[in-house]
Design a protein around this motif. Structure first.
Motif, mmCIF file in Angstrom:
data_model
loop_
_atom_site.group_PDB
_atom_site.id
_atom_site.type_symbol
_atom_site.label_atom_id
_atom_site.label_comp_id
_atom_site.label_asym_id
_atom_site.label_seq_id
_atom_site.Cartn_x
_atom_site.Cartn_y
_atom_site.Cartn_z
ATOM 1 N N GLU A 112 80.989 -30.966 136.336
ATOM 2 C CA GLU A 112 82.071 -30.506 137.191
ATOM 3 C C GLU A 112 83.421 -30.609 136.482
ATOM 4 O O GLU A 112 84.284 -29.739 136.642
ATOM 5 C CB GLU A 112 82.097 -31.296 138.498
ATOM 6 N N ARG B 200 89.790 -18.746 143.164
ATOM 7 C CA ARG B 200 88.501 -18.906 143.840
ATOM 8 C C ARG B 200 87.604 -19.886 143.087
ATOM 9 O O ARG B 200 87.042 -20.810 143.664
ATOM 10 C CB ARG B 200 87.808 -17.555 143.971
ATOM 11 N N ARG C 192 84.559 -33.007 143.983
ATOM 12 C CA ARG C 192 84.708 -33.955 145.094
ATOM 13 C C ARG C 192 83.366 -34.349 145.695
ATOM 14 O O ARG C 192 83.134 -35.513 146.007
ATOM 15 C CB ARG C 192 85.611 -33.361 146.169
ATOM 16 N N SER C 193 82.454 -33.394 145.853
ATOM 17 C CA SER C 193 81.146 -33.726 146.427
ATOM 18 C C SER C 193 80.315 -34.580 145.475
ATOM 19 O O SER C 193 79.591 -35.470 145.910
ATOM 20 C CB SER C 193 80.390 -32.456 146.820
ATOM 21 N N ALA D 107 88.946 -23.525 143.091
ATOM 22 C CA ALA D 107 88.653 -24.197 144.363
ATOM 23 C C ALA D 107 87.178 -24.588 144.434
ATOM 24 O O ALA D 107 86.839 -25.685 144.900
ATOM 25 C CB ALA D 107 89.021 -23.290 145.534
ATOM 26 N N ARG D 108 86.311 -23.720 143.951
ATOM 27 C CA ARG D 108 84.875 -24.023 143.945
ATOM 28 C C ARG D 108 84.592 -25.217 143.027
ATOM 29 O O ARG D 108 83.819 -26.108 143.380
ATOM 30 C CB ARG D 108 84.085 -22.804 143.483
ATOM 31 N N TRP E 204 86.686 -27.577 142.223
ATOM 32 C CA TRP E 204 87.275 -28.764 142.860
ATOM 33 C C TRP E 204 86.354 -29.317 143.949
ATOM 34 O O TRP E 204 86.154 -30.525 144.050
ATOM 35 C CB TRP E 204 88.645 -28.423 143.424
ATOM 36 N N ARG E 205 85.798 -28.418 144.769
ATOM 37 C CA ARG E 205 84.867 -28.859 145.817
ATOM 38 C C ARG E 205 83.628 -29.507 145.209
ATOM 39 O O ARG E 205 83.139 -30.526 145.708
ATOM 40 C CB ARG E 205 84.471 -27.686 146.709
ATOM 41 N N ALA E 206 83.105 -28.931 144.130
ATOM 42 C CA ALA E 206 81.922 -29.496 143.476
ATOM 43 C C ALA E 206 82.242 -30.872 142.895
ATOM 44 O O ALA E 206 81.425 -31.801 142.989
ATOM 45 C CB ALA E 206 81.426 -28.553 142.376
#
Length: 177
Positions: free
Chosen positions: A77, A55, A65-66, A58-59, A61-63
């Motif tokens: 990040e 979890r 990428r953004s 993934a969080r 990774w999303r941060a």
């Protein structure tokens, strides 16, 4: 030469003291609740840890990428991703002490404490080269291909305007080039 004693100390802790601590804690927990309950707790701890790492990974990774999509430097990040990776690795090792530290590295509300420590440790080891200045590898405009480069080979010259010119002054012998 001061780095060698520090490295020896880290290796001593990692390969001798941590396993001894883990064995001691496992024996103590096993004496209190029994061997089967201790094994059950280790398996449950690993399952919860795997879910938590998935979890939070993934969080992170999303941060990352953004932040990259926004064009900002993703220092925090990257540190978060590294801490989740280290925490997940610690949680894979059997034992309650390494699992506790791994969980602290992975949880989003305790990770900022470790992020500051990681950031300061990395910052102490970085070499900063001033723009256009003399760095640890010589002058900035000294990136010219050496005599071992054959015409037609691809040479990475960086982003300098001076380095983007051909070595022999711009004439490569081809017409219209």
């Amino acid at each position: 030469m001061a780095a060698r004693p520090r490295l020896t100390g880290v290796l001593l802790v990692a390969f001798v003291l941590v396993p001894l601590l883990e064995i001691f804690v496992l024996v103590q927990v096993g004496q209190v609740i029994g061997a089967w309950w201790t094994i059950f707790l280790l398996v449950l701890d690993s399952a919860i840890g795997a879910w938590l790492v998935r979890r939070e990974g993934a969080r992170a990774w999303r941060a990352l990428r953004s932040t990259l999509a926004a064009g900002r430097l993703p220092a925090g990040e990257i540190a978060d991703g590294a801490l989740v990776l280290i925490g997940g690795t610690l949680m894979l090792t059997p034992g309650f002490a390494t699992d506790a530290l791994g969980i602290l590295l992975v949880l989003p509300f305790t990770r900022p404490l470790f992020r500051r420590t990681l950031t300061s440790a990395v910052a102490r080891r970085l070499v900063v080269v001033p723009p256009g200045g003399q760095g640890p590898f010589g002058p900035r405009n000294a990136r010219r291909p050496g005599p071992d480069v054959v015409r037609g080979d691809v040479v990475d010259r960086g982003t300098d305007r001076a380095a983007d010119e051909d070595v022999d002054g711009g004439s490569d012998g081809r017409a219209g080039a």
